[in-house]
Design a protein around this motif. Structure first.
Motif, PDB file in Angstrom:
ATOM      1  N   LEU A  97      -7.650   1.391  -3.424  1.00  0.00           N
ATOM      2  CA  LEU A  97      -8.376   2.641  -3.136  1.00  0.00           C
ATOM      3  C   LEU A  97      -7.759   3.692  -4.057  1.00  0.00           C
ATOM      4  CD1 LEU A  97      -8.292   2.063   0.690  1.00  0.00           C
ATOM      5  CD2 LEU A  97     -10.379   2.154  -0.666  1.00  0.00           C
ATOM      6  N   ALA A  98      -8.445   3.962  -5.155  1.00  0.00           N
ATOM      7  CA  ALA A  98      -7.869   4.820  -6.199  1.00  0.00           C
ATOM      8  C   ALA A  98      -7.893   6.290  -5.789  1.00  0.00           C
ATOM      9  CB  ALA A  98      -8.634   4.633  -7.501  1.00  0.00           C
ATOM     10  N   PHE A  99      -6.856   6.980  -6.204  1.00  0.00           N
ATOM     11  CA  PHE A  99      -6.784   8.431  -6.015  1.00  0.00           C
ATOM     12  C   PHE A  99      -6.786   9.099  -7.383  1.00  0.00           C
ATOM     13  CE2 PHE A  99      -6.138   9.751  -1.611  1.00  0.00           C
ATOM     14  CZ  PHE A  99      -6.099   8.505  -0.995  1.00  0.00           C
ATOM     15  N   PRO A 100      -7.975   9.319  -7.952  1.00  0.00           N
ATOM     16  CA  PRO A 100      -8.002  10.048  -9.214  1.00  0.00           C
ATOM     17  C   PRO A 100      -7.335  11.410  -9.041  1.00  0.00           C
ATOM     18  CG  PRO A 100     -10.243   9.687  -8.344  1.00  0.00           C
ATOM     19  CD  PRO A 100      -9.301   8.982  -7.444  1.00  0.00           C
ATOM     20  N   ARG A 149     -15.717   3.804  -1.492  1.00  0.00           N
ATOM     21  CA  ARG A 149     -15.686   2.528  -2.212  1.00  0.00           C
ATOM     22  C   ARG A 149     -14.388   2.353  -2.986  1.00  0.00           C
ATOM     23  NH1 ARG A 149     -19.699   2.317  -7.445  1.00  0.00           N
ATOM     24  NH2 ARG A 149     -19.103   4.369  -8.235  1.00  0.00           N
ATOM     25  N   GLY A 150     -13.792   1.183  -2.771  1.00  0.00           N
ATOM     26  CA  GLY A 150     -12.604   0.799  -3.512  1.00  0.00           C
ATOM     27  C   GLY A 150     -12.954  -0.336  -4.446  1.00  0.00           C
ATOM     28  N   PHE A 183      -0.331  12.028  -2.872  1.00  0.00           N
ATOM     29  CA  PHE A 183      -1.382  11.663  -1.914  1.00  0.00           C
ATOM     30  C   PHE A 183      -1.308  10.167  -1.586  1.00  0.00           C
ATOM     31  CE2 PHE A 183      -4.672  14.919  -0.904  1.00  0.00           C
ATOM     32  CZ  PHE A 183      -3.936  16.003  -1.323  1.00  0.00           C
ATOM     33  N   ILE A 184      -1.010   9.365  -2.597  1.00  0.00           N
ATOM     34  CA  ILE A 184      -0.890   7.916  -2.370  1.00  0.00           C
ATOM     35  C   ILE A 184       0.266   7.639  -1.409  1.00  0.00           C
ATOM     36  CG2 ILE A 184      -0.329   5.713  -3.500  1.00  0.00           C
ATOM     37  CD1 ILE A 184      -1.821   6.939  -6.020  1.00  0.00           C
ATOM     38  N   CYS A 190      -3.903   3.480  -3.352  1.00  0.00           N
ATOM     39  CA  CYS A 190      -3.288   2.801  -2.227  1.00  0.00           C
ATOM     40  C   CYS A 190      -3.795   1.365  -2.290  1.00  0.00           C
ATOM     41  CB  CYS A 190      -3.744   3.519  -0.956  1.00  0.00           C
ATOM     42  SG  CYS A 190      -3.639   2.545   0.522  1.00  0.00           S
ATOM     43  N   HIS A 191      -2.889   0.408  -2.221  1.00  0.00           N
ATOM     44  CA  HIS A 191      -3.275  -0.993  -2.378  1.00  0.00           C
ATOM     45  C   HIS A 191      -3.061  -1.728  -1.061  1.00  0.00           C
ATOM     46  CE1 HIS A 191      -2.586   0.394  -6.490  1.00  0.00           C
ATOM     47  NE2 HIS A 191      -3.364  -0.589  -6.885  1.00  0.00           N
TER      48      HIS A 191
END
Ligand code: F0G
Length: 487
Positions: free
Chosen positions: A417-420, A390-391, A334-335, A358-359
């Motif tokens: 923006l984290a993708f758990p 929220r990131g 997904f990232i 995603c950074h």
């Protein structure tokens, strides 16, 4: 046929999208509130995304820590947890599972990753020591410095380049490592720390070849290697995908080989296994005995270490699941999707796509906001205002002032923006991409931030900031003009 693309699905139309290889069986309501409420929420939270209630958040991309989706097997394992202060069967199941995956004999549970850092730093870091590493992590650095150590980041020249095709930006510069040992003397090098999927520079992995060499150089001088394995599954995944010779090796065998080069491996289980807690493993009995003393003093008895037995059960199962390609590939795929889309729109993102999230390069996104006005914090606030997502700021706000009270400008100003794992769907990801594209087109409306309340330690958690002008209102006005009453 190689295994390398085991989790990639090809479409006859040529479209490239990740597919969720799981089904959703338990769901939780999300809140996508109107922009007026989002403006209010970020103001109430002191323009710090840590200070927003989840009732005001649509996609919670603050972190993957403790937010990965648990599997049915993990949840059901929690029901047969064995409540006991000492000798719990839950511990023995977890111990066997961790031994199986990491290949180390002594397994110590701790309440979370930073507790492991506390124990390791207290035992192995002496005043005046240096700790060379591929890059620091916030809590790691804080614990090492508390014990009088100095962190030396000896990454390679490519590590901090935003746009790059370098597959292993998390590698240590081996020449610099040798120089550090020669310059400080092996007796002043507490240990070499390798962080798997280097968090603060964009979730970038190191290669097996690099770890192998680090271990060889350290061993020559009798220095130990400590691996922060909080994102080790993803690092193993990237080795399988990107390193020649590993395309047919299982994630499990890659993990075992990685651990074999390290004297101590510690981890935040909140990240690595989708459960909670953390752990330290080693094969060295002396190290174990030293750390065990602090474990029982600070964390709890050796068979629970501050964790609940239910979490220990979930960790036992989660550890095995981390070695499953379909589990471990979900977040990175997904990232990769979002990074490639944003890159196509010209939005500055860290490439190649890494682990965790995603950074976005905030200085590239907001070149008109001076670094002293915290562009990554400002971008985190702006993304929240326009999307409800929220990131987390990973830049100067996340670092500490020097002894004279001056801000130390971070190497990188990132919005993460984290993708758990297995939490968000593709349509939610597409929503976020759309809002980011709109924000980029309207980026000149975003201004800076300044501190109004600043705690001396780990200020990014509890600090309060304010915008340097009325830019949040102007941004919301433009949003209304373009989107009407759409959420
Ligand atoms: N090491 C790394 C590489 C981490 O990413 C974290 C946590 C820790 C240690 C500390 O573990 O939180 O269980 O005490 N990272 C989280 C994050 C907080 O959002 O990236 P912990």
């Amino acid at each position: 046929m190689t295994n390398r693309n085991l989790t990639k699905i090809k479409f006859s139309s040529g479209i490239q999208i990740p597919v969720e290889l799981h089904k959703v069986r338990v769901v939780q309501k999300l809140y996508l509130n109107p922009i007026e409420r989002r403006l209010q929420a970020i103001e109430e939270g002191g323009y710090n995304t840590f200070q927003i209630s989840t009732k005001d958040v649509f996609l919670d991309m603050l972190t993957d820590s403790g937010t990965n989706a648990m599997s049915d097997n993990q949840v059901s394992s929690m029901l047969h947890a064995d409540d006991a202060y000492a000798g719990s069967q839950s511990f023995y199941r977890m111990e066997a599972s961790v031994r199986d995956v990491f290949g180390k004999h002594y397994v110590m549970p701790v309440h979370q990753g930073r507790a492991a850092e506390n124990i390791i730093s207290q035992i192995f870091v002496k005043k005046g020591d240096v700790i060379p590493m591929n890059y620091h992590f916030t809590t790691t650095k804080a614990h090492m410095e508390l014990n009088g150590g100095t962190v030396l980041e000896i990454y390679t020249g490519k590590a901090l380049q935003i746009k790059s095709a370098e597959p292993f930006k998390g590698n240590i510069d081996l020449e610099k490592l040798q120089q550090v040992i020669a310059e400080y003397g092996k007796e002043h090098v507490a240990f070499v720390r390798m962080e798997a999927s280097t968090n603060l520079i964009g979730g970038q992995p190191f290669s097996m070849a690099n770890l192998r060499e680090v271990s060889r150089i350290a061993k020559e001088s009798g220095i130990m290697v400590v691996m922060d394995a909080s994102l080790v599954g993803e690092n193993a995944y990237f080795i399988k995908k990107r390193e020649a010779g590993y395309e047919n090796t299982s994630i499990k065998d890659i993990l075992k080989e990685m651990c074999s080069y390290c004297d101590i491996v510690y981890f935040s289980s909140r990240k690595v296994t989708s459960s909670r807690g953390g752990g330290i493993v080693t094969d060295n009995k002396d190290f174990y005995l030293k750390m065990r003393d602090l474990l029982v003093l600070n964390e709890g008895f050796t068979t629970y270490g501050g964790m609940s037995v239910r979490e220990i059960e979930a960790m036992a199962v989660g550890m095995q699941e981390t070695t499953d390609d379909t589990v471990i590939s979900q977040s990175p795929s997904f990232i990769e999707y979002i990074v490639n889309q944003l890159d196509e729109y010209g939005i500055p993102v860290i490439t190649p796509p890494g682990a965790l999230g995603c950074h976005i390069d905030s200085m590239g996104f907001l070149p008109h906001v001076p670094q002293q006005e915290y562009p990554a914090g400002a971008l985190a606030a702006a993304v929240y205002i326009v999307s409800g997502c929220r990131g987390m700021e990973r830049g100067t706000i996340s670092s500490v002032r020097d002894e004279n009270g001056n801000d130390v400008l971070a190497d990188m100003e990132l919005l993460r923006l984290a993708f758990p794992r297995r939490v968000f769907t593709l349509s939610q990801t597409m929503f976020l991409i759309d809002r980011l594209k709109w924000l980029y087109e309207n980026r000149e409306l975003v201004g800076g931030l300044k501190f109004v309340e600043e705690p001396p330690v780990l200020r990014f958690f509890m600090g309060r900031l304010a915008p340097t002008s009325d830019w949040p209102q102007k941004l919301a006005e433009k949003f209304r003009a373009d989107f009407g009453d759409s959420l």
